[in-house]
Each structure stands twice: as C-alpha cells, then as structure tokens.
Scaffold this motif. Structure first.
Motif, PDB file in Angstrom:
ATOM      1  N   ASP A 197       0.829  -1.205   0.000  1.00 33.20           N
ATOM      2  CA  ASP A 197       0.000   0.000   0.000  1.00 33.20           C
ATOM      3  C   ASP A 197       0.865   1.256   0.000  1.00 33.20           C
ATOM      4  OD1 ASP A 197       0.979  -0.640   2.479  1.00 33.20           O
ATOM      5  OD2 ASP A 197      -0.809   0.023   3.582  1.00 33.20           O
ATOM      6  N   ARG A 198       2.162   1.064   0.069  1.00 24.58           N
ATOM      7  CA  ARG A 198       3.069   2.218   0.085  1.00 24.58           C
ATOM      8  C   ARG A 198       3.338   2.705  -1.345  1.00 24.58           C
ATOM      9  NH1 ARG A 198       6.886   1.884   4.714  1.00 24.58           N
ATOM     10  NH2 ARG A 198       5.496   1.548   6.478  1.00 24.58           N
ATOM     11  N   PRO A 199       3.678   3.992  -1.451  1.00 27.94           N
ATOM     12  CA  PRO A 199       4.033   4.504  -2.774  1.00 27.94           C
ATOM     13  C   PRO A 199       5.244   3.764  -3.326  1.00 27.94           C
ATOM     14  CG  PRO A 199       3.926   6.289  -1.148  1.00 27.94           C
ATOM     15  CD  PRO A 199       3.761   5.008  -0.398  1.00 27.94           C
ATOM     16  N   GLY A 200       5.251   3.522  -4.612  1.00 29.98           N
ATOM     17  CA  GLY A 200       6.409   2.882  -5.233  1.00 29.98           C
ATOM     18  C   GLY A 200       6.280   1.378  -5.323  1.00 29.98           C
ATOM     19  N   ALA A 201       5.183   0.826  -4.776  1.00 29.18           N
ATOM     20  CA  ALA A 201       5.025  -0.627  -4.785  1.00 29.18           C
ATOM     21  C   ALA A 201       4.894  -1.160  -6.214  1.00 29.18           C
ATOM     22  CB  ALA A 201       3.819  -1.034  -3.947  1.00 29.18           C
ATOM     23  N   ASN A 202       4.087  -0.455  -7.019  1.00 31.12           N
ATOM     24  CA  ASN A 202       3.894  -0.902  -8.402  1.00 31.12           C
ATOM     25  C   ASN A 202       5.206  -0.943  -9.155  1.00 31.12           C
ATOM     26  OD1 ASN A 202       1.227  -1.363  -8.246  1.00 31.12           O
ATOM     27  ND2 ASN A 202       0.599   0.659  -9.015  1.00 31.12           N
ATOM     28  N   ARG A 203       5.993   0.068  -8.924  1.00 32.25           N
ATOM     29  CA  ARG A 203       7.272   0.163  -9.609  1.00 32.25           C
ATOM     30  C   ARG A 203       8.197  -0.988  -9.199  1.00 32.25           C
ATOM     31  NH1 ARG A 203      11.420   4.898 -10.913  1.00 32.25           N
ATOM     32  NH2 ARG A 203      13.134   3.422 -11.033  1.00 32.25           N
ATOM     33  N   THR A 204       8.200  -1.280  -7.902  1.00 29.67           N
ATOM     34  CA  THR A 204       9.032  -2.384  -7.409  1.00 29.67           C
ATOM     35  C   THR A 204       8.586  -3.705  -8.029  1.00 29.67           C
ATOM     36  OG1 THR A 204       9.373  -1.190  -5.354  1.00 29.67           O
ATOM     37  CG2 THR A 204       9.874  -3.521  -5.315  1.00 29.67           C
ATOM     38  N   VAL A 205       7.265  -3.899  -8.101  1.00 33.19           N
ATOM     39  CA  VAL A 205       6.733  -5.112  -8.726  1.00 33.19           C
ATOM     40  C   VAL A 205       7.205  -5.197 -10.171  1.00 33.19           C
ATOM     41  CG1 VAL A 205       4.625  -6.248  -9.516  1.00 33.19           C
ATOM     42  CG2 VAL A 205       4.708  -5.255  -7.237  1.00 33.19           C
ATOM     43  N   GLN A 206       7.075  -4.062 -10.880  1.00 37.73           N
ATOM     44  CA  GLN A 206       7.461  -4.005 -12.281  1.00 37.73           C
ATOM     45  C   GLN A 206       8.942  -4.333 -12.463  1.00 37.73           C
ATOM     46  OE1 GLN A 206       5.005  -3.733 -14.384  1.00 37.73           O
ATOM     47  NE2 GLN A 206       6.529  -4.304 -15.910  1.00 37.73           N
ATOM     48  N   GLU A 207       9.759  -3.760 -11.591  1.00 39.20           N
ATOM     49  CA  GLU A 207      11.205  -3.998 -11.693  1.00 39.20           C
ATOM     50  C   GLU A 207      11.547  -5.463 -11.445  1.00 39.20           C
ATOM     51  OE1 GLU A 207      13.006   0.387 -10.466  1.00 39.20           O
ATOM     52  OE2 GLU A 207      13.050  -1.252  -9.013  1.00 39.20           O
ATOM     53  N   LEU A 208      10.859  -6.033 -10.464  1.00 34.28           N
ATOM     54  CA  LEU A 208      11.100  -7.449 -10.167  1.00 34.28           C
ATOM     55  C   LEU A 208      10.715  -8.316 -11.366  1.00 34.28           C
ATOM     56  CD1 LEU A 208       9.931  -7.809  -6.462  1.00 34.28           C
ATOM     57  CD2 LEU A 208      12.214  -8.250  -7.354  1.00 34.28           C
ATOM     58  N   TRP A 246       9.384 -23.491 -13.386  1.00 30.08           N
ATOM     59  CA  TRP A 246       8.927 -22.541 -12.374  1.00 30.08           C
ATOM     60  C   TRP A 246       9.525 -21.177 -12.635  1.00 30.08           C
ATOM     61  CZ3 TRP A 246       5.250 -22.323  -8.838  1.00 30.08           C
ATOM     62  CH2 TRP A 246       5.317 -21.330  -7.863  1.00 30.08           C
ATOM     63  N   THR A 247       8.664 -20.180 -12.710  1.00 27.45           N
ATOM     64  CA  THR A 247       9.114 -18.806 -12.782  1.00 27.45           C
ATOM     65  C   THR A 247       8.667 -18.126 -11.496  1.00 27.45           C
ATOM     66  OG1 THR A 247       8.739 -18.850 -15.148  1.00 27.45           O
ATOM     67  CG2 THR A 247       9.061 -16.695 -14.151  1.00 27.45           C
ATOM     68  N   PRO A 248       9.579 -17.525 -10.759  1.00 22.25           N
ATOM     69  CA  PRO A 248       9.172 -16.935  -9.483  1.00 22.25           C
ATOM     70  C   PRO A 248       8.063 -15.903  -9.666  1.00 22.25           C
ATOM     71  CG  PRO A 248      11.563 -16.941  -9.689  1.00 22.25           C
ATOM     72  CD  PRO A 248      11.015 -17.356 -11.015  1.00 22.25           C
ATOM     73  N   PRO A 249       6.933 -16.110  -9.028  1.00 23.23           N
ATOM     74  CA  PRO A 249       5.874 -15.113  -9.104  1.00 23.23           C
ATOM     75  C   PRO A 249       6.144 -13.956  -8.147  1.00 23.23           C
ATOM     76  CG  PRO A 249       5.159 -16.940  -7.757  1.00 23.23           C
ATOM     77  CD  PRO A 249       6.543 -17.275  -8.232  1.00 23.23           C
ATOM     78  N   VAL A 250       5.471 -12.845  -8.398  1.00 25.77           N
ATOM     79  CA  VAL A 250       5.586 -11.691  -7.509  1.00 25.77           C
ATOM     80  C   VAL A 250       4.234 -11.476  -6.835  1.00 25.77           C
ATOM     81  CG1 VAL A 250       6.133  -9.233  -7.336  1.00 25.77           C
ATOM     82  CG2 VAL A 250       7.315 -10.655  -9.016  1.00 25.77           C
ATOM     83  N   VAL A 251       4.209 -11.553  -5.536  1.00 26.20           N
ATOM     84  CA  VAL A 251       2.962 -11.404  -4.785  1.00 26.20           C
ATOM     85  C   VAL A 251       3.011 -10.094  -4.009  1.00 26.20           C
ATOM     86  CG1 VAL A 251       1.462 -12.447  -3.050  1.00 26.20           C
ATOM     87  CG2 VAL A 251       2.864 -13.909  -4.503  1.00 26.20           C
ATOM     88  N   GLU A 252       1.883  -9.378  -4.021  1.00 21.31           N
ATOM     89  CA  GLU A 252       1.816  -8.155  -3.227  1.00 21.31           C
ATOM     90  C   GLU A 252       1.069  -8.428  -1.933  1.00 21.31           C
ATOM     91  OE1 GLU A 252       0.730  -4.475  -5.392  1.00 21.31           O
ATOM     92  OE2 GLU A 252       0.910  -5.726  -7.177  1.00 21.31           O
ATOM     93  N   THR A 253       1.642  -7.995  -0.827  1.00 20.14           N
ATOM     94  CA  THR A 253       0.974  -8.176   0.460  1.00 20.14           C
ATOM     95  C   THR A 253       1.021  -6.894   1.291  1.00 20.14           C
ATOM     96  OG1 THR A 253       3.014  -8.903   1.552  1.00 20.14           O
ATOM     97  CG2 THR A 253       1.610 -10.626   0.653  1.00 20.14           C
ATOM     98  N   VAL A 254       0.053  -6.789   2.191  1.00 17.99           N
ATOM     99  CA  VAL A 254       0.139  -5.798   3.267  1.00 17.99           C
ATOM    100  C   VAL A 254      -0.004  -6.631   4.543  1.00 17.99           C
ATOM    101  CG1 VAL A 254      -0.801  -3.685   4.259  1.00 17.99           C
ATOM    102  CG2 VAL A 254      -0.981  -4.084   1.797  1.00 17.99           C
TER     103      VAL A 254
END
Lengths: 357, 137
Positions: A197-208, A246-254
């Motif tokens: 929920d923090r700013p920049g989360a989308n970007r971090t996901v994208q970069e990963l 297997w490709t590592p998935p990216v999960v978003e959590t709070v």
C-alpha cells in the motif's frame, strides 16, 4: 544415546512441547551427545513443508510470518517457526525481538515459535537451523517457517534449508541493479512485495518482473494483471500433472492487514506442487544433505585440528613467530598439515559407504 | 557453566497484565544483552498463559517478570502453575521486578519466585544473581 536423551526423544515424539524446546536447546548448545539425538530424529522426519522467509531488516518478515502462521492454523495445520536474529559479535548477547510480532497466534500452543541467535560459528548456524527443523518435523509440525534477515552468505545458507524460499522486497528498495547485487534472484522461489500500500510498490513489482524476465534468458514472461492489489503471476496455473518449470511469481501483500497472505500461501503451495511434479524436490533434498554432510565433516575436522593445536601449545606462539618475522602463516599451515596428509593417505573412505545405523 | 559449548544464558523478559510501563523491561533487556545473555522480550500487555507459552517454547533459563500494576499476587501464581503444567517450573529461574510491597514478597517466594528486585536494585546485582543462579541443565 544417554538415558536422558532417550527419554527426551520419546517425549518429543509424544508431542510434549517442553521436550521439543529442550531438544532445540541441545542442538543450539551442541551439548555432548546431541549428535546421536539428531541422528535418531531423522527416521521420523520428511513430512513437513519447510518455507524460508528472508528480506532486509524492516521488510515486515516477522509480521508476515505471524499472518502466515495464522492462515495455516485456519487450514488446520500445525506450525513451527524458527526466527533467527543477529547477535552481538562483541558480547555474544542478543535481543530476539521477532516474537513480539507473533501476536495473531499467541496462546496457541500448536504454533511453536522458537527464536535463535546467530551466535554459531560460520556454517554452524545453518546446521543448527537444519537440525532444529528436523526436530520440529519429527515432532509432527505440518509447516515449518524459517525467518531470517537476508544479509550475507550465512543467511542465504540458512534459508536454503527450506523447500520454498520467499524473498520480501519492500517498495522503493532501489533499482534492479541493487537487487541483482544482493543475489536474491537465485534464491527466491517467490517474491513478495510487502507494504504494497506504500508509494512505489507498483514500480518495485514491475522492476522485479523485468528482472525475472531477464533471468529467464529473455523469454517473455507474461506480466499479468498487476493492478492495485492484484497478484502478478507469471507462472502457469498448476495443471493436473503439475508444472514442469517454475518462474518466481511476484505477490503483493500488506502483512499488517493480512492482505495478500492467502495469495502468498497459494504460491507456496503451487511451488510445492511444482517441486513434487518436476522431481526437483528430491534434487533439492539431495543437494541439501550433501551440503549438510560437507559442513559436518568440515566442522569436525576443524574441531580436531583446534584440539591438536591447543595440545601443542596454542596458536599464540606461532602468531608471535610470524610477527617477529621468523616464519609465515603458510609455512606453519603446511608444516602442521604434513602429518594430517600422511594420515589421509591411509584414510579409507570406502568404509563410510552407506553405513546405516 | 555458561561458557561451555558456547552456551549462552537465555532469558525471557516479560511484561504481564495491564500496565504499560516498559522502560524498566527495556533497560533490563539491554543490560542482559550486554552481559552476553540471549534475551527474548515479550512485548506489552501479555496474559500469563502467553508468557508461559513463550517461556516453554523458547526453553529459557531465566524468566524475568516485570509488574508495575500491583496485580502480582494474581498474575505470578498463574504463570507459576502454567510452568508447572509443562514441567518447566523447577528448572526455570523466575525473577520478579517492579514495585512489590515487602509483605507480598514471602508469598511470591513461596510460589517459586527466586528473587524480587525492587526499585533501586543495581543492574550488576541483577546480572550477578542471574549468572550464579541460572539453572544448570
């Protein structure tokens, strides 16, 4: 095995919490006879699903582990948690604070939380962790979570004792070069962007996701639907046979609110299915045991040498000889090892074959 | 004993009940750490059974209970009987810190508390007590 340890083992297998706690202490403290104890645990192990959680300090590991434990409990599973915290290199003392975050499952004895400090010698802690996992496995825990700060080789070795490794990445933790430098791509089976929920989360996901794509050798990974709160899932959904890659998935959590924790568990389960379907589980276990054997041998030889050295008057006189310029460390090591090498020539490793108990 | 096989004294510093004054617990936790102990801090507002769970699972040598609410005569016996239930009472050194009236001390000792440390106790004294009385397992 001593009578006390026999009784302890029996109590542990009967499910007495105190016995499990005591066995882990014995493992940590390397008390005389602990090896026989661990050795006899092995035949009772192999059923637990072991998950490793790592990430930088403050990434939210303990909070996430707490929520994971809660969710696994809701599924009716019993849970063991091993939380590793750094200890002071100066006094050996430590404040083990992970337990404070374990509030959701407090009072529930079927969540067994154990704090360990990183006081062991190099390589020793990963052995102690692996042995503690064995103890919890033998006790009958369904899922065991290892939590450790992701800084340095020692931690990576620890987390490798898990079947599934999740790396927590807080939002805005630097560009992808930093992530590559930390070497986390290689060890992560699942990436978790916590505090999503923090700013920049989308970007971090994208970069990963970009980084994972590069790691896949340029294969286009589906970027999925990584909208607000959604799970980006490059991996194929499990078919009946289970996925073979297997490709590592990216999960978003709070983690503080429990958001996305279910998604994380789904990915852990999917990874487990993949490990079983692809035969990778056996590979991993074999690799792990190979590493355990190597570490044990290394430590044992080290101990033997230390003992000999102490008997020969300790290292101080030798160090003084180097200081005054009479000799150098390499010459000393060579001389000391001469006799060891002679012994080794007579060593019969054949005798070790599969010497079962 | 504490030096053998790299063994380190494990302590649980526990805040039990409703009082929210944890400065003392923090100071103790730090001092114990600097003395080379492994310290597990419970956090605030824990129920007696939470403390018992932590003490049993962490297999601590020492349980230090900080109580400033005056409810020690209710809370301490609950913790002691919880420890008893898991077979952990006789080899855990239990200490109580806080404002405990003189007339309550014998009762707590009878429950199995090894020592009561009131205000003004020096840190060295507490650490020394732990070092010389930590159970030999």
């Amino acid at each position: 095995m001593s009578e006390g340890h026999e009784q302890l083992l029996e109590d542990l297998l009967e499910g007495k919490h105190r016995a499990l706690a005591r066995v882990i202490s014995k493992i940590e403290n390397r008390v005389p006879g602990y090896r026989e104890l661990v050795s006899s645990l092995y035949e009772h192990t192999g059923d637990a699903n072991v998950i490793g959680i790592t990430g930088s300090p403050g990434a939210g590991k303990s909070t996430l582990v707490d929520k994971l434990a809660e969710s696994y409990r809701e599924q009716g599973q019993t849970v063991g948690v091993i939380a590793i915290d750094p200890s002071s290199p100066f006094t050996g003392g430590a404040v083990l604070g992970d337990r404070i975050r374990m509030a959701s499952t407090i009072g529930d004895m079927d969540v067994f939380v154990r704090s360990m400090s990183a006081r062991g010698t190099l390589g020793g802690l990963s052995t102690a962790t692996a042995d503690a996992v064995k103890a919890m496995d033998a006790f009958g825990k369904d899922t065991i979570i290892i939590e450790t700060v992701g800084a340095g080789q020692n931690e990576i070795d620890i987390v490798r004792t898990a079947d599934t490794v999740a790396v927590l990445v807080p939002p805005g933790s630097g560009d992808s070069v930093q992530t590559l430098k930390a070497g986390i791509l290689e060890i992560a089976d699942v990436f978790i962007v916590n505090k999503a929920d923090r700013p920049g989360a989308n970007r971090t996901v994208q970069e990963l996701l970009e980084m994972i794509e590069l790691g896949e050798g340029g294969q286009p990974a589906s970027t999925g639907h990584h909208g607000a709160g959604a799970t980006a899932e490059p991996s194929e959904p499990a078919s009946t046979d289970g996925p073979k890659t297997w490709t590592p998935p990216v999960v978003e959590t709070v983690a503080t609110e429990g958001t996305g924790v279910g998604d994380a568990i789904d990915e852990f389960d999917a990874h487990r299915t993949y490990l079983e379907a692809s035969g990778k589980l056996a590979d991993r276990q074999q690799m792990r045991y190979a590493e355990e054997i190597r570490t044990l041998l290394r430590e044992d030889v080290h101990t033997l040498l230390e003992r000999e050295l102490a008997a020969a008057g300790g290292v101080d006189a030798l160090a003084e000889a180097v200081r005054t310029g009479a000799t150098d460390p390499y010459t000393i090591a060579d001389t000391a090892l001469d006799s060891v090498e002679t012994c080794l020539e007579e060593l019969e490793l054949d005798g070790v074959e599969v010497a079962s108990k | 004993m504490s030096e053998q096989q790299g063994r380190s004294i494990r302590c649980l510093v526990a805040k039990v009940g409703l009082d929210g004054h944890d400065r003392g617990a923090h100071v103790i936790a730090r001092a114990f750490r600097d003395a080379g102990f492994e310290v597990i801090y419970s956090g605030l507002h824990k129920a007696p059974e939470d403390i018992v769970q932590a003490a049993v699972q962490e297999d601590v040598d020492v349980l230090g209970i900080s109580i400033l609410s005056g409810a020690h005569n209710t809370l301490v016996p609950k913790i002691m009987s919880g420890l008893e239930e898991y077979g952990a009472k006789k080899d855990t050194l239990v200490l109580v810190g806080g404002v405990i009236p003189e007339e309550d001390k014998p009762g707590l000792k009878e429950e199995g508390v090894a020592a009561v440390f009131g205000p003004g106790t020096s840190m060295e004294e507490t650490i020394e007590f732990v070092r010389s009385n930590a159970p030999d397992r």
